[in-house]
Scaffold this active site. Structure first.
Site, PDB file in Angstrom:
ATOM      1  N   CYS A 165      40.083  -4.118  10.184  1.00  0.00           N
ATOM      2  CA  CYS A 165      41.341  -2.823   9.368  1.00  0.00           C
ATOM      3  C   CYS A 165      41.840  -1.506   9.848  1.00  0.00           C
ATOM      4  O   CYS A 165      41.419  -0.541   8.885  1.00  0.00           O
ATOM      5  CB  CYS A 165      41.216  -2.777   7.924  1.00  0.00           C
ATOM      6  SG  CYS A 165      39.608  -1.703   7.475  1.00  0.00           S
TER       7      CYS A 165
ATOM      8  N   ASP B  95      20.605  -7.363  12.620  1.00  0.00           N
ATOM      9  CA  ASP B  95      22.169  -5.703  13.170  1.00  0.00           C
ATOM     10  C   ASP B  95      22.517  -6.650  14.500  1.00  0.00           C
ATOM     11  O   ASP B  95      21.885  -7.243  15.564  1.00  0.00           O
ATOM     12  CB  ASP B  95      21.041  -5.028  13.022  1.00  0.00           C
ATOM     13  CG  ASP B  95      21.501  -3.548  14.048  1.00  0.00           C
ATOM     14  OD1 ASP B  95      22.798  -4.125  14.574  1.00  0.00           O
ATOM     15  OD2 ASP B  95      21.176  -2.814  14.189  1.00  0.00           O
TER      16      ASP B  95
ATOM     17  N   ASP C 155      34.596  -9.947  11.420  1.00  0.00           N
ATOM     18  CA  ASP C 155      35.259  -8.949  11.127  1.00  0.00           C
ATOM     19  C   ASP C 155      34.325  -7.022  11.396  1.00  0.00           C
ATOM     20  O   ASP C 155      34.027  -6.669  10.248  1.00  0.00           O
ATOM     21  CB  ASP C 155      35.632  -8.906   9.187  1.00  0.00           C
ATOM     22  CG  ASP C 155      36.519  -7.990   8.625  1.00  0.00           C
ATOM     23  OD1 ASP C 155      37.529  -8.085   9.155  1.00  0.00           O
ATOM     24  OD2 ASP C 155      36.308  -7.722   7.527  1.00  0.00           O
TER      25      ASP C 155
ATOM     26  N   LYS D  84      36.167 -12.142   2.474  1.00  0.00           N
ATOM     27  CA  LYS D  84      36.827 -13.082   3.446  1.00  0.00           C
ATOM     28  C   LYS D  84      35.362 -14.189   3.472  1.00  0.00           C
ATOM     29  O   LYS D  84      36.606 -15.746   3.798  1.00  0.00           O
ATOM     30  CB  LYS D  84      36.990 -12.725   5.105  1.00  0.00           C
ATOM     31  CG  LYS D  84      37.568 -11.686   4.642  1.00  0.00           C
ATOM     32  CD  LYS D  84      37.821 -10.939   6.402  1.00  0.00           C
ATOM     33  CE  LYS D  84      38.815  -9.716   5.998  1.00  0.00           C
ATOM     34  NZ  LYS D  84      38.401  -8.736   5.643  1.00  0.00           N
TER      35      LYS D  84
ATOM     36  N   ASP E 230      25.427  -9.983   7.536  1.00  0.00           N
ATOM     37  CA  ASP E 230      25.589  -8.240   7.763  1.00  0.00           C
ATOM     38  C   ASP E 230      24.132  -7.454   7.696  1.00  0.00           C
ATOM     39  O   ASP E 230      23.061  -8.070   7.779  1.00  0.00           O
ATOM     40  CB  ASP E 230      26.043  -8.625   6.243  1.00  0.00           C
ATOM     41  CG  ASP E 230      26.626  -7.117   6.063  1.00  0.00           C
ATOM     42  OD1 ASP E 230      28.117  -6.711   6.521  1.00  0.00           O
ATOM     43  OD2 ASP E 230      25.917  -5.538   6.009  1.00  0.00           O
TER      44      ASP E 230
ATOM     45  N   GLY F 104      30.127  -9.556   7.408  1.00  0.00           N
ATOM     46  CA  GLY F 104      30.812 -10.337   5.942  1.00  0.00           C
ATOM     47  C   GLY F 104      30.606  -9.653   5.172  1.00  0.00           C
ATOM     48  O   GLY F 104      31.243  -9.514   4.371  1.00  0.00           O
ATOM     49  N   GLY F 105      29.803  -8.388   5.265  1.00  0.00           N
ATOM     50  CA  GLY F 105      29.734  -7.645   3.551  1.00  0.00           C
ATOM     51  C   GLY F 105      29.658  -8.097   2.763  1.00  0.00           C
ATOM     52  O   GLY F 105      29.150  -8.547   2.314  1.00  0.00           O
ATOM     53  N   ALA F 106      30.369  -7.293   1.739  1.00  0.00           N
ATOM     54  CA  ALA F 106      30.135  -8.146  -0.014  1.00  0.00           C
ATOM     55  C   ALA F 106      31.439  -8.808  -0.068  1.00  0.00           C
ATOM     56  O   ALA F 106      31.563 -10.089  -1.215  1.00  0.00           O
ATOM     57  CB  ALA F 106      31.044  -7.120  -0.021  1.00  0.00           C
ATOM     58  N   GLY F 107      31.666 -10.005   1.183  1.00  0.00           N
ATOM     59  CA  GLY F 107      31.849 -11.390   1.585  1.00  0.00           C
ATOM     60  C   GLY F 107      33.476 -11.539   0.801  1.00  0.00           C
ATOM     61  O   GLY F 107      33.622 -12.747  -0.209  1.00  0.00           O
TER      62      GLY F 107
HETATM   63  C1  LIG Z   1      34.771  -4.535   7.297  1.00  0.00           C
HETATM   64  S1  LIG Z   1      33.490  -4.857   6.538  1.00  0.00           S
HETATM   65  C2  LIG Z   1      33.755  -6.262   6.304  1.00  0.00           C
HETATM   66  C3  LIG Z   1      34.224  -6.808   5.071  1.00  0.00           C
HETATM   67  C4  LIG Z   1      33.890  -7.891   4.926  1.00  0.00           C
HETATM   68  N1  LIG Z   1      34.243  -8.841   5.833  1.00  0.00           N
HETATM   69  C5  LIG Z   1      35.331  -8.809   4.132  1.00  0.00           C
HETATM   70  O1  LIG Z   1      36.142  -9.298   3.725  1.00  0.00           O
HETATM   71  O2  LIG Z   1      34.956  -8.518   2.744  1.00  0.00           O
HETATM   72  C6  LIG Z   1      32.301  -4.041   7.862  1.00  0.00           C
HETATM   73  C7  LIG Z   1      30.893  -4.749   7.918  1.00  0.00           C
HETATM   74  O3  LIG Z   1      29.961  -4.118   8.681  1.00  0.00           O
HETATM   75  C8  LIG Z   1      29.142  -4.355   8.313  1.00  0.00           C
HETATM   76  N2  LIG Z   1      28.426  -3.731   9.034  1.00  0.00           N
HETATM   77  C9  LIG Z   1      28.310  -2.367   9.638  1.00  0.00           C
HETATM   78  N3  LIG Z   1      27.423  -2.476  11.046  1.00  0.00           N
HETATM   79  C10 LIG Z   1      26.552  -3.596  11.255  1.00  0.00           C
HETATM   80  C11 LIG Z   1      25.893  -3.884  12.473  1.00  0.00           C
HETATM   81  N4  LIG Z   1      25.639  -3.386  13.248  1.00  0.00           N
HETATM   82  N5  LIG Z   1      24.923  -5.639  12.473  1.00  0.00           N
HETATM   83  C12 LIG Z   1      25.705  -6.273  10.478  1.00  0.00           C
HETATM   84  N6  LIG Z   1      26.681  -6.099  10.258  1.00  0.00           N
HETATM   85  C13 LIG Z   1      27.023  -4.321  10.590  1.00  0.00           C
HETATM   86  C14 LIG Z   1      28.902  -3.442   7.244  1.00  0.00           C
HETATM   87  O4  LIG Z   1      27.771  -3.810   6.634  1.00  0.00           O
HETATM   88  C15 LIG Z   1      30.209  -4.032   6.472  1.00  0.00           C
HETATM   89  O5  LIG Z   1      29.930  -4.793   5.687  1.00  0.00           O
END
Ligand SMILES: C[S@@+](CC[C@H](N)C(=O)[O-])C[C@H]1O[C@@H](n2cnc3c(N)ncnc32)[C@H](O)[C@@H]1O
Length: 421
Positions: free
Chosen positions: A357, A288, A304, A247, A262, A242-245
């Site tokens: 993306c 993770d 995502d 979506k 995340d 979900g990252g910085a949220g």
């Molecule tokens: C495409 S970005 C997400 C964007 C977010 N969905 C949004 O709409 O703002 C991908 C995310 O995957 C996370 N990530 C990377 N490896 C990961 C893992 N092994 N487990 C969980 N999250 C992970 C990253 O920290 C990043 O925030």
């Protein structure tokens, strides 16, 4: 006594400093430029020039490098290289008169002590467009050109030209937010998928609409990922990676009960603060996702996934300067490990939306193809009409990266069994 006026434009000096850091791979353009502009507090016109020079130079960098290489011998200091790239961008792409470019950048080299003025003078006088090829025309390495051609077929030419244009600011804005932005003198134009294209007269964070939570930056294709989940009102949704949220915020605004997962706790802090600004909330879990997650399954799950970002080259042009084919394989391997763990969180009869993306076949269609071969309890479903143009891509669709819309691969995977819950 007043300080002597600088003999160079501070916007260009700022642009060269930001470019130096970005080209060294220290940072991405957006945070580096935001921080530099916030500190320098340049007038809006100069801030616009600095932004244009930074992003334009990065978008055209492979072509500009080809133009400069024959003129440079030995090592060039990274700051001098950034300055020469920016000057070449103004001369060869913006069409600024050559004498003005030379005098401006020699003054900058001397006044801001960024490069030897003699070198800048000699190189910028002589630099000219390199021999025309698809790699110089589209400012992309051959292997990435092939990726776009494979994924977009006959639409590839349009997409590739579009990636060289300045990126609009996309905002999801409430009606009150539109009125507020217009009252402050910003220009709001309707764009695809209900997202507005906004031209700001000052930084977004200083607008009342942003501060009051009436505006959220989001690309129309990113919103299309949320749309692919269908009606989420009153539903529990797992927002994985979900990252910085961004979506998560759109899901919560549509009435979903969101749990955002995340790897990075600091992203949760950013998401929580942003949701608070918007008057929304979500739950957060740090985990993770290459390992199974022990939470109750849901009918709606979004993954995502982390990706190379090749669908966002117009807004993040530095990606193309750093990316290697090997990195695509590494990200595809990571996605392939995360997808089964996301699938295990889908209730029977429920829906898993997988998105990236990126426009590389490895990270989209091929990850999904391999997953489906090993998980016969999941079947792909047609993606409904989205508010942005798409082309078919394996078991999903690819949004067409034109007009500032990002390229997202989006697929819907239904888990067999009666829906309950
Ligand atoms: C495409 S970005 C997400 C964007 C977010 N969905 C949004 O709409 O703002 C991908 C995310 O995957 C996370 N990530 C990377 N490896 C990961 C893992 N092994 N487990 C969980 N999250 C992970 C990253 O920290 C990043 O925030």
């Amino acid at each position: 006594m007043t300080a002597p006026r600088p003999t160079f434009n501070p916007a260009r000096a700022l642009a060269v400093r930001v470019l130096t850091r970005v080209l060294a791979g220290e940072t991405f353009a957006a945070p580096a430029l935001d921080a530099a502009l916030a500190q320098a507090r340049l007038p809006a016109r100069d801030a616009g020039l600095a932004t244009h020079v930074v992003y334009g130079t990065l978008r055209h960098a492979p072509m500009l490098e080809a133009a400069l290489t024959p003129l440079l011998r030995g090592e060039t200091h990274p700051r001098a290289r950034a300055l020469l790239l920016a000057g070449s961008f103004e001369k060869l792409v913006l069409g600024t008169p050559p004498h003005a470019v030379v005098s401006e950048y020699v003054g900058l080299a001397r006044g801001a002590r960024l490069a030897p003025p003699g070198l800048v003078n000699a190189v910028l006088r002589r630099v000219e467009r390199p021999a025309e090829s698809d790699e110089t025309r589209y400012a992309l390495p051959g292997w990435l050109l092939e990726v776009f051609r494979t994924s977009y077929g006959e639409r590839a030419g349009g997409v590739l030209s579009n990636l060289l244009e300045p990126q609009p600011l996309w905002l999801s804005v409430t009606d009150a937010g539109v009125r507020s932005l217009e009252a402050e003198g910003h220009v709001v134009e309707p764009g695809p998928n209900g997202v507005d294209r906004v031209t700001l007269a000052r930084p977004l964070r200083e607008t009342a609409a942003y501060r009051k939570g009436q505006a959220q930056p989001i690309n129309p294709a990113s919103l299309a990922v949320v749309d692919a989940l269908g009606d989420v009102a009153e539903q529990r949704v797992l927002d994985l990676a979900g990252g910085a949220g961004v979506k998560a915020a759109m899901l919560a605004a549509r009435g979903a009960g969101v749990t955002s997962v995340d790897l990075m706790a600091r992203k949760h802090d950013a998401a929580r603060a942003n949701l608070g600004r918007l008057g929304l909330r979500a739950d957060f879990l740090t985990h993770d996702l290459t390992a199974p997650l022990d939470v109750p399954p849901a009918l709606l799950v979004l993954l995502d996934a982390p990706c190379t970002g090749t669908g966002t080259l117009r807004s993040h042009p530095e990606i193309k300067l750093r990316l290697t084919p090997g990195a695509v394989g590494e990200l595809a391997a990571l996605q392939a490990r995360m997808l089964p763990n996301a699938a295990a969180l889908v209730q029977p009869g429920g829906l898993l939306v997988y998105s990236v993306c990126s426009v590389t076949p490895e990270e989209g269609p091929e990850v999904v193809r391999d997953f489906l071969a090993a998980h016969p309890d999941f079947v792909p479903e047609p993606v409904p009409e989205l508010g942005v143009p798409t082309v078919p891509a394996g078991d999903g669709v690819l949004t067409v990266a034109e007009g500032g819309v990002d390229g997202f691969f989006i697929t819907r995977l239904r888990r067999a069994g009666p829906a309950s819950g």
